[in-house]
Design a protein around this motif. Structure first.
Motif, PDB file in Angstrom:
ATOM      1  N   ALA A   1      -3.178  58.046  76.579  1.00  0.00           N
ATOM      2  CA  ALA A   1      -3.180  57.533  77.944  1.00  0.00           C
ATOM      3  C   ALA A   1      -4.245  56.643  78.513  1.00  0.00           C
ATOM      4  CB  ALA A   1      -3.040  58.783  78.773  1.00  0.00           C
ATOM      5  N   LYS A   2      -5.312  56.888  77.852  1.00  0.00           N
ATOM      6  CA  LYS A   2      -6.447  55.824  78.052  1.00  0.00           C
ATOM      7  C   LYS A   2      -6.352  54.396  77.442  1.00  0.00           C
ATOM      8  CE  LYS A   2     -11.663  55.656  77.330  1.00  0.00           C
ATOM      9  NZ  LYS A   2     -12.786  56.476  76.710  1.00  0.00           N
ATOM     10  N   ASP A   3      -5.653  54.613  76.339  1.00  0.00           N
ATOM     11  CA  ASP A   3      -5.583  53.275  75.537  1.00  0.00           C
ATOM     12  C   ASP A   3      -4.308  52.752  75.771  1.00  0.00           C
ATOM     13  OD1 ASP A   3      -8.015  53.703  74.488  1.00  0.00           O
ATOM     14  OD2 ASP A   3      -7.312  54.498  72.543  1.00  0.00           O
ATOM     15  N   ASN A   4      -3.251  53.198  76.483  1.00  0.00           N
ATOM     16  CA  ASN A   4      -2.260  52.486  76.543  1.00  0.00           C
ATOM     17  C   ASN A   4      -1.423  52.616  78.137  1.00  0.00           C
ATOM     18  OD1 ASN A   4      -0.729  52.115  73.660  1.00  0.00           O
ATOM     19  ND2 ASN A   4      -1.946  53.917  73.549  1.00  0.00           N
ATOM     20  N   ARG A   5      -0.837  51.606  78.694  1.00  0.00           N
ATOM     21  CA  ARG A   5      -0.049  51.587  79.777  1.00  0.00           C
ATOM     22  C   ARG A   5       1.514  51.592  79.737  1.00  0.00           C
ATOM     23  NH1 ARG A   5      -3.468  54.167  80.696  1.00  0.00           N
ATOM     24  NH2 ARG A   5      -5.272  53.676  82.074  1.00  0.00           N
ATOM     25  N   ILE A   6       1.965  51.548  78.629  1.00  0.00           N
ATOM     26  CA  ILE A   6       3.524  51.344  78.406  1.00  0.00           C
ATOM     27  C   ILE A   6       3.486  51.574  76.814  1.00  0.00           C
ATOM     28  CG2 ILE A   6       3.426  48.837  77.567  1.00  0.00           C
ATOM     29  CD1 ILE A   6       6.192  49.094  79.764  1.00  0.00           C
ATOM     30  N   VAL A   7       4.705  52.309  76.409  1.00  0.00           N
ATOM     31  CA  VAL A   7       4.966  52.687  75.112  1.00  0.00           C
ATOM     32  C   VAL A   7       5.811  51.719  74.580  1.00  0.00           C
ATOM     33  CG1 VAL A   7       6.370  54.448  73.826  1.00  0.00           C
ATOM     34  CG2 VAL A   7       4.990  55.373  75.643  1.00  0.00           C
ATOM     35  N   GLY A   8       5.592  51.465  73.372  1.00  0.00           N
ATOM     36  CA  GLY A   8       6.153  50.579  72.456  1.00  0.00           C
ATOM     37  C   GLY A   8       7.490  50.764  71.865  1.00  0.00           C
ATOM     38  N   VAL A   9       7.501  51.802  71.115  1.00  0.00           N
ATOM     39  CA  VAL A   9       8.616  52.425  70.679  1.00  0.00           C
ATOM     40  C   VAL A   9       8.631  54.076  70.992  1.00  0.00           C
ATOM     41  CG1 VAL A   9       9.968  52.895  68.700  1.00  0.00           C
ATOM     42  CG2 VAL A   9       8.702  50.725  68.901  1.00  0.00           C
ATOM     43  N   LEU A  10       9.577  54.566  71.496  1.00  0.00           N
ATOM     44  CA  LEU A  10       9.672  56.108  71.682  1.00  0.00           C
ATOM     45  C   LEU A  10      10.528  56.577  70.523  1.00  0.00           C
ATOM     46  CD1 LEU A  10       8.905  58.492  73.556  1.00  0.00           C
ATOM     47  CD2 LEU A  10      11.093  57.978  74.500  1.00  0.00           C
ATOM     48  N   TRP A  11       9.853  57.595  69.814  1.00  0.00           N
ATOM     49  CA  TRP A  11      10.764  58.293  68.818  1.00  0.00           C
ATOM     50  C   TRP A  11      11.158  59.727  69.331  1.00  0.00           C
ATOM     51  CZ3 TRP A  11      11.482  56.242  64.025  1.00  0.00           C
ATOM     52  CH2 TRP A  11      11.150  54.925  63.741  1.00  0.00           C
ATOM     53  N   ALA A  12      11.748  60.491  68.658  1.00  0.00           N
ATOM     54  CA  ALA A  12      12.312  62.022  68.907  1.00  0.00           C
ATOM     55  C   ALA A  12      11.231  62.764  68.751  1.00  0.00           C
ATOM     56  CB  ALA A  12      13.437  62.153  68.021  1.00  0.00           C
ATOM     57  N   ASN A  13      10.243  62.452  67.939  1.00  0.00           N
ATOM     58  CA  ASN A  13       9.019  63.169  67.294  1.00  0.00           C
ATOM     59  C   ASN A  13       7.543  62.570  67.664  1.00  0.00           C
ATOM     60  OD1 ASN A  13      10.901  65.363  66.444  1.00  0.00           O
ATOM     61  ND2 ASN A  13      10.967  64.303  64.434  1.00  0.00           N
ATOM     62  N   LYS A  14       7.690  61.278  68.119  1.00  0.00           N
ATOM     63  CA  LYS A  14       6.393  60.623  68.371  1.00  0.00           C
ATOM     64  C   LYS A  14       6.442  59.496  69.492  1.00  0.00           C
ATOM     65  CE  LYS A  14       6.798  57.412  64.544  1.00  0.00           C
ATOM     66  NZ  LYS A  14       5.959  56.933  63.317  1.00  0.00           N
ATOM     67  N   ARG A  15       5.526  58.901  69.726  1.00  0.00           N
ATOM     68  CA  ARG A  15       5.304  57.721  70.564  1.00  0.00           C
ATOM     69  C   ARG A  15       4.512  56.658  69.766  1.00  0.00           C
ATOM     70  NH1 ARG A  15       1.163  58.390  69.799  1.00  0.00           N
ATOM     71  NH2 ARG A  15      -0.477  59.514  70.916  1.00  0.00           N
ATOM     72  N   ASP A  16       4.954  55.337  69.820  1.00  0.00           N
ATOM     73  CA  ASP A  16       4.087  54.248  68.895  1.00  0.00           C
ATOM     74  C   ASP A  16       3.698  53.256  70.098  1.00  0.00           C
ATOM     75  OD1 ASP A  16       4.086  54.982  66.400  1.00  0.00           O
ATOM     76  OD2 ASP A  16       5.782  53.603  66.026  1.00  0.00           O
ATOM     77  N   SER A  17       2.217  52.741  69.792  1.00  0.00           N
ATOM     78  CA  SER A  17       1.709  51.735  70.628  1.00  0.00           C
ATOM     79  C   SER A  17       2.447  50.548  70.050  1.00  0.00           C
ATOM     80  CB  SER A  17       0.417  51.719  70.537  1.00  0.00           C
ATOM     81  OG  SER A  17      -0.191  52.803  70.819  1.00  0.00           O
TER      82      SER A  17
END
Length: 256
Positions: free
Chosen positions: A147-163
């Motif tokens: 949350a500190k390094d990102n303001r929006i998610v690049g790709v949302l996965w079922a098991n993770k999130r990517d910048s």
């Protein structure tokens, strides 16, 4: 989620033409024409299609089927393939605009059920985007470091999130912002209705701006909370992203 639109239209020589448009993964992938003479022709449409002529067929009746199998799903992954981390979705704004377009189509043809369905799907897709993709500093949805390094998610996965994105690294913040904004249309103001969050997102992106096209998307959001500065910025642009234009940006900012 698959969105099927089936229309019965009037064809030349009074033939019955049934057109099935299949929208899968938010992309038009096939148009099938079935004539009363049982002759069938299937045309594959993609970005490589280079036709000099096009024909517009106006539907006389329209039916929309939505959901997967016998159980309707009110939000679905864009990707149908399973990966190690499950399915995934990159752009949310394209999905929002697909359902927005369906609602507008219903208004144009006077189909109240299509308006209701499209509007409901738009609302749910926007809620999903604002919940899972829009990273606000005060929220505790994601771990503190992310949350500190990102303001929006690049790709949302079922098991993770990517910048990062499928086609761009995490350092391309303007790409990550832009892919969650385009196309810039009236529904965008609802998708990005939280002006405080939008300001955080733009300020997170601006130091990394380089592409003229992506700058336009960033300055468009800037216009939500600082119209004067956004106007000054777009007037300096020398290029625009596909589907966007100087005229579109002027319309957008002057309507804030």
């Amino acid at each position: 989620m698959a969105l099927l639109i089936e229309a019965t239209v009037g064809a030349v020589f009074n033939e019955l033409l049934r057109t099935v448009l299949e929208f899968k993964n938010k992309t038009l992938i096939r148009v099938a024409f079935t004539f009363s003479s049982t002759k069938q022709e299937q045309i594959s449409l993609d970005k490589q299609l280079k036709r000099k002529k096009g024909y517009l067929l106006s539907a006389r009746s329209l039916t929309v089927l939505w959901g997967e199998g016998d159980t309707p799903r009110y939000w679905g992954w864009a990707g149908v393939s399973e990966f190690e981390d499950g399915r995934n979705q990159e752009s949310t704004s394209e999905a929002v605009n697909a359902y927005y377009a369906a609602a507008l189509l219903g208004l144009a043809y006077g189909y109240s059920s299509l308006v209701d369905t499209g509007s409901t799907l738009v609302a749910l897709e926007i809620l999903a985007a604002q919940t899972w993709w829009h990273v606000k500093a005060e929220d505790n949805l994601y771990e503190e470091e992310f949350a500190k390094d990102n303001r929006i998610v690049g790709v949302l996965w079922a098991n993770k999130r990517d910048s990062k994105l499928w086609w761009a690294p995490a350092t391309c913040r303007e790409c990550t912002l832009g892919i969650q904004v385009l196309p810039l249309l009236p529904i965008t103001e609802t998708l990005f209705s939280d002006a405080d969050y939008v300001k955080e997102l733009v300020e997170w992106t601006v130091p990394f701006l380089s592409s003229q096209g992506w700058k336009g998307m960033t300055y468009a959001l800037q216009g939500i909370y600082d119209k004067k500065t956004a106007l000054q910025n777009i007037r300096k642009l020398t290029g625009f992203d596909d589907g966007n234009s100087f005229t579109n940006l002027l319309w957008w900012i002057h309507n804030r």
